[in-house]
Design a protein around this motif. Structure first.
Motif, PDB file in Angstrom:
ATOM      1  N   ALA A 205       1.049  -1.345   0.007  1.00 46.33           N
ATOM      2  CA  ALA A 205       0.160  -0.143  -0.212  1.00 46.33           C
ATOM      3  C   ALA A 205       0.885   1.099  -0.015  1.00 46.33           C
ATOM      4  O   ALA A 205       0.339   2.273  -0.575  1.00 46.33           O
ATOM      5  N   THR A 206       1.882   1.257   0.613  1.00 47.70           N
ATOM      6  CA  THR A 206       3.028   2.263   0.699  1.00 47.70           C
ATOM      7  C   THR A 206       4.181   1.800   0.580  1.00 47.70           C
ATOM      8  O   THR A 206       5.189   2.531   0.828  1.00 47.70           O
ATOM      9  N   SER A 207       4.481   0.732  -0.179  1.00 46.02           N
ATOM     10  CA  SER A 207       5.890   0.052  -0.322  1.00 46.02           C
ATOM     11  C   SER A 207       5.988  -0.620  -1.241  1.00 46.02           C
ATOM     12  O   SER A 207       5.114  -0.768  -2.261  1.00 46.02           O
ATOM     13  N   THR A 208       7.434  -1.153  -1.572  1.00 44.66           N
ATOM     14  CA  THR A 208       7.971  -2.001  -2.467  1.00 44.66           C
ATOM     15  C   THR A 208       7.970  -3.470  -2.230  1.00 44.66           C
ATOM     16  O   THR A 208       8.581  -3.493  -1.163  1.00 44.66           O
ATOM     17  N   VAL A 209       7.627  -4.482  -2.686  1.00 43.89           N
ATOM     18  CA  VAL A 209       7.829  -5.955  -2.421  1.00 43.89           C
ATOM     19  C   VAL A 209       9.324  -6.275  -2.877  1.00 43.89           C
ATOM     20  O   VAL A 209       9.803  -6.100  -4.025  1.00 43.89           O
ATOM     21  N   LEU A 210       9.687  -7.081  -1.905  1.00 45.47           N
ATOM     22  CA  LEU A 210      11.104  -7.688  -2.059  1.00 45.47           C
ATOM     23  C   LEU A 210      11.022  -9.091  -1.578  1.00 45.47           C
ATOM     24  O   LEU A 210      10.614  -9.370  -0.719  1.00 45.47           O
ATOM     25  N   ALA A 211      11.565  -9.855  -2.485  1.00 42.45           N
ATOM     26  CA  ALA A 211      11.729 -11.354  -2.306  1.00 42.45           C
ATOM     27  C   ALA A 211      12.909 -12.059  -2.140  1.00 42.45           C
ATOM     28  O   ALA A 211      13.865 -11.386  -3.057  1.00 42.45           O
ATOM     29  N   VAL A 212      13.588 -12.501  -1.415  1.00 41.28           N
ATOM     30  CA  VAL A 212      15.055 -12.741  -1.099  1.00 41.28           C
ATOM     31  C   VAL A 212      15.022 -14.312  -1.234  1.00 41.28           C
ATOM     32  O   VAL A 212      14.124 -15.160  -0.554  1.00 41.28           O
ATOM     33  N   ARG A 213      15.814 -15.119  -2.261  1.00 43.60           N
ATOM     34  CA  ARG A 213      16.010 -16.568  -2.507  1.00 43.60           C
ATOM     35  C   ARG A 213      17.197 -16.719  -2.758  1.00 43.60           C
ATOM     36  O   ARG A 213      17.861 -16.312  -3.861  1.00 43.60           O
ATOM     37  N   GLY A 214      18.037 -17.291  -1.779  1.00 46.57           N
ATOM     38  CA  GLY A 214      19.663 -17.625  -2.086  1.00 46.57           C
ATOM     39  C   GLY A 214      20.298 -16.127  -2.064  1.00 46.57           C
ATOM     40  O   GLY A 214      20.196 -15.328  -1.306  1.00 46.57           O
ATOM     41  N   ASN A 215      21.163 -15.996  -3.267  1.00 44.90           N
ATOM     42  CA  ASN A 215      21.841 -14.977  -3.627  1.00 44.90           C
ATOM     43  C   ASN A 215      21.172 -14.057  -4.582  1.00 44.90           C
ATOM     44  O   ASN A 215      21.534 -12.974  -5.085  1.00 44.90           O
ATOM     45  N   LYS A 216      19.576 -14.107  -4.849  1.00 39.66           N
ATOM     46  CA  LYS A 216      18.826 -13.481  -5.577  1.00 39.66           C
ATOM     47  C   LYS A 216      17.895 -12.515  -4.916  1.00 39.66           C
ATOM     48  O   LYS A 216      17.273 -12.775  -3.957  1.00 39.66           O
ATOM     49  N   LEU A 217      17.881 -11.371  -5.253  1.00 32.63           N
ATOM     50  CA  LEU A 217      16.903 -10.170  -4.866  1.00 32.63           C
ATOM     51  C   LEU A 217      15.825 -10.044  -6.039  1.00 32.63           C
ATOM     52  O   LEU A 217      16.411  -9.833  -7.227  1.00 32.63           O
ATOM     53  N   ARG A 218      14.806 -10.151  -5.852  1.00 35.30           N
ATOM     54  CA  ARG A 218      13.576  -9.828  -6.697  1.00 35.30           C
ATOM     55  C   ARG A 218      12.641  -9.084  -6.356  1.00 35.30           C
ATOM     56  O   ARG A 218      12.003  -9.113  -5.088  1.00 35.30           O
ATOM     57  N   THR A 219      12.126  -7.975  -7.368  1.00 28.89           N
ATOM     58  CA  THR A 219      10.940  -7.360  -6.908  1.00 28.89           C
ATOM     59  C   THR A 219      10.027  -7.422  -7.943  1.00 28.89           C
ATOM     60  O   THR A 219      10.279  -7.719  -9.145  1.00 28.89           O
ATOM     61  N   PRO A 220       8.611  -7.210  -8.222  1.00 27.06           N
ATOM     62  CA  PRO A 220       7.681  -7.197  -8.913  1.00 27.06           C
ATOM     63  C   PRO A 220       7.775  -6.302 -10.034  1.00 27.06           C
ATOM     64  O   PRO A 220       8.266  -5.140 -10.064  1.00 27.06           O
ATOM     65  N   ALA A 221       7.872  -6.907 -11.296  1.00 28.09           N
ATOM     66  CA  ALA A 221       7.958  -6.072 -12.637  1.00 28.09           C
ATOM     67  C   ALA A 221       6.630  -5.943 -13.246  1.00 28.09           C
ATOM     68  O   ALA A 221       5.642  -6.734 -12.865  1.00 28.09           O
ATOM     69  N   GLY A 222       6.385  -4.882 -14.141  1.00 31.94           N
ATOM     70  CA  GLY A 222       5.153  -4.567 -14.802  1.00 31.94           C
ATOM     71  C   GLY A 222       4.716  -3.326 -14.603  1.00 31.94           C
ATOM     72  O   GLY A 222       5.199  -2.486 -13.825  1.00 31.94           O
ATOM     73  N   SER A 223       3.900  -2.803 -15.448  1.00 34.06           N
ATOM     74  CA  SER A 223       3.126  -1.483 -15.467  1.00 34.06           C
ATOM     75  C   SER A 223       2.226  -1.457 -14.219  1.00 34.06           C
ATOM     76  O   SER A 223       1.691  -2.336 -13.608  1.00 34.06           O
ATOM     77  N   GLY A 224       1.834  -0.228 -13.896  1.00 37.01           N
ATOM     78  CA  GLY A 224       1.143   0.215 -12.893  1.00 37.01           C
ATOM     79  C   GLY A 224       1.498   0.088 -11.444  1.00 37.01           C
ATOM     80  O   GLY A 224       1.202  -0.050 -10.304  1.00 37.01           O
ATOM     81  N   ILE A 225       3.296  -0.081 -11.247  1.00 37.89           N
ATOM     82  CA  ILE A 225       3.822  -0.389 -10.134  1.00 37.89           C
ATOM     83  C   ILE A 225       4.826   0.822  -9.921  1.00 37.89           C
ATOM     84  O   ILE A 225       5.545   1.155 -10.813  1.00 37.89           O
ATOM     85  N   LEU A 226       4.447   1.598  -8.704  1.00 35.83           N
ATOM     86  CA  LEU A 226       5.428   2.725  -8.573  1.00 35.83           C
ATOM     87  C   LEU A 226       6.646   2.534  -8.441  1.00 35.83           C
ATOM     88  O   LEU A 226       7.109   1.623  -7.605  1.00 35.83           O
ATOM     89  N   ALA A 227       7.765   3.026  -9.009  1.00 37.02           N
ATOM     90  CA  ALA A 227       8.947   2.716  -8.936  1.00 37.02           C
ATOM     91  C   ALA A 227       9.516   3.184  -7.406  1.00 37.02           C
ATOM     92  O   ALA A 227       9.328   4.214  -7.042  1.00 37.02           O
ATOM     93  N   GLY A 228      10.332   2.287  -6.858  1.00 34.02           N
ATOM     94  CA  GLY A 228      10.702   2.508  -5.265  1.00 34.02           C
ATOM     95  C   GLY A 228      12.017   2.973  -5.359  1.00 34.02           C
ATOM     96  O   GLY A 228      12.895   2.468  -5.823  1.00 34.02           O
TER      97      GLY A 228
END
Length: 300
Positions: A205-228
């Motif tokens: 709602a007021t933030s960016t999602v981050l997922a961590v898996r091993g040495n990988k950092l992932r954030t959701p991609a796509g239109s309609g997502i405010l760049a964090g």
């Protein structure tokens, strides 16, 4: 009963910023600043940025300034003058540092202002504030959060073609729906919300999602997502230290079953680890402190 020795929080700092080369001056928090017919009040028409004040500086100032100007342009507002906001922020941070060494929240606000004879030539209202961080935000930093998932109510795939006026890529003052979503989550015993479209993960709602898996950092991609700005700073720092960073489309299964840990990133709360998504409890990762330190160091 012993009297409390708790140090009272410092008073807010308010700096009024006059557009078009006007003054940049302190404003008393005890006096009104905005007129009754300002577009921020009557329409929620304007943009804002929230910055972390830490160790006597405004974190990621230039990145916030770029997004601030981009948001204003998307709302057909006169582009804020960079030198004015740098100067106002420097003034406010210096005054805050004289009061305390504690972290603080700095908010820039830029509205369409009062109605003018020519609606195509707005005369914006602008100011910034610095306030102490609230205890709940500090708790979420330390303890983590529980989140509910919720649909945002429109398809991100059709925004640019069918709903261009939504301007979801701009950080606008119109946050009523986001705040309502947070209240809805808190009434149900949760701390925050992650917006989804079907199983697809979008953002907080007021933030960016981050997922961590091993040495990988992932954030959701796509239109309609405010760049964090925090996510961008994290990726820049993490890549230097050998992490594999990428934006990619992700679903709830990835967050709940595949990721080692899930975080919500924002400028002031920094990194809050997600302990639970709906009814799914997420295990505490071994590298929790590492991620927190990586985010903190990326913000300077």
């Amino acid at each position: 009963m012993a009297a409390s020795t708790r140090t009272p929080a410092p008073q807010p700092i308010i700096i009024a910023v006059e557009p078009f080369g006007g003054s940049i001056r302190n404003h008393s928090p005890l006096l009104p600043l905005v007129y009754w017919d300002d577009a921020a009040v009557t329409r929620g028409d304007g943009v804002f940025e929230t910055l972390l004040i830490r160790n006597g500086k405004a974190c990621q100032l230039e990145q916030h300034l770029e997004r601030f100007q981009r948001s204003a342009a998307r709302l057909d507002l006169p582009v804020p003058k960079a030198e004015d906001w740098r100067k106002a922020t420097s003034m406010a941070v210096e005054q805050w540092a004289e009061k305390t060494e504690a972290d603080a929240k700095c908010v820039w606000t830029y509205t369409r202002g009062r109605p003018t004879a020519n609606p195509n030539e707005p005369h914006p209202s602008a100011w910034l504030t610095i306030n102490p961080l609230d205890a709940e935000m500090l708790r979420q930093r330390e303890e983590g959060i529980k989140v509910l998932t919720a649909p945002r109510g429109y398809s991100v795939e059709t925004i640019d073609e069918d709903l261009p006026w939504l301007q979801v890529g701009a950080k606008t003052l119109n946050y009523a729906a986001n705040m309502s979503a947070l209240r809805w989550a808190k009434r149900r015993g949760f701390d925050d919300v992650i917006f989804t479209e079907g199983d697809r993960v979008l953002e907080g709602a007021t933030s960016t999602v981050l997922a961590v898996r091993g040495n990988k950092l992932r954030t959701p991609a796509g239109s309609g997502i405010l760049a964090g700005t925090t996510q961008a700073a994290l990726f820049a720092k993490a890549e230097q230290e050998g992490w594999n960073c990428r934006a990619k489309e992700m679903d709830l299964e990835y967050l709940c079953e595949k990721a080692d840990s899930v975080w919500l990133l924002s400028s002031v709360r920094m990194a809050a680890r997600v302990r639970r998504i709906n009814e799914k409890k997420l295990p505490k990762p071994d590298n929790e402190a590492t991620i927190q330190q990586l985010v903190a160091s990326s913000l300077g």
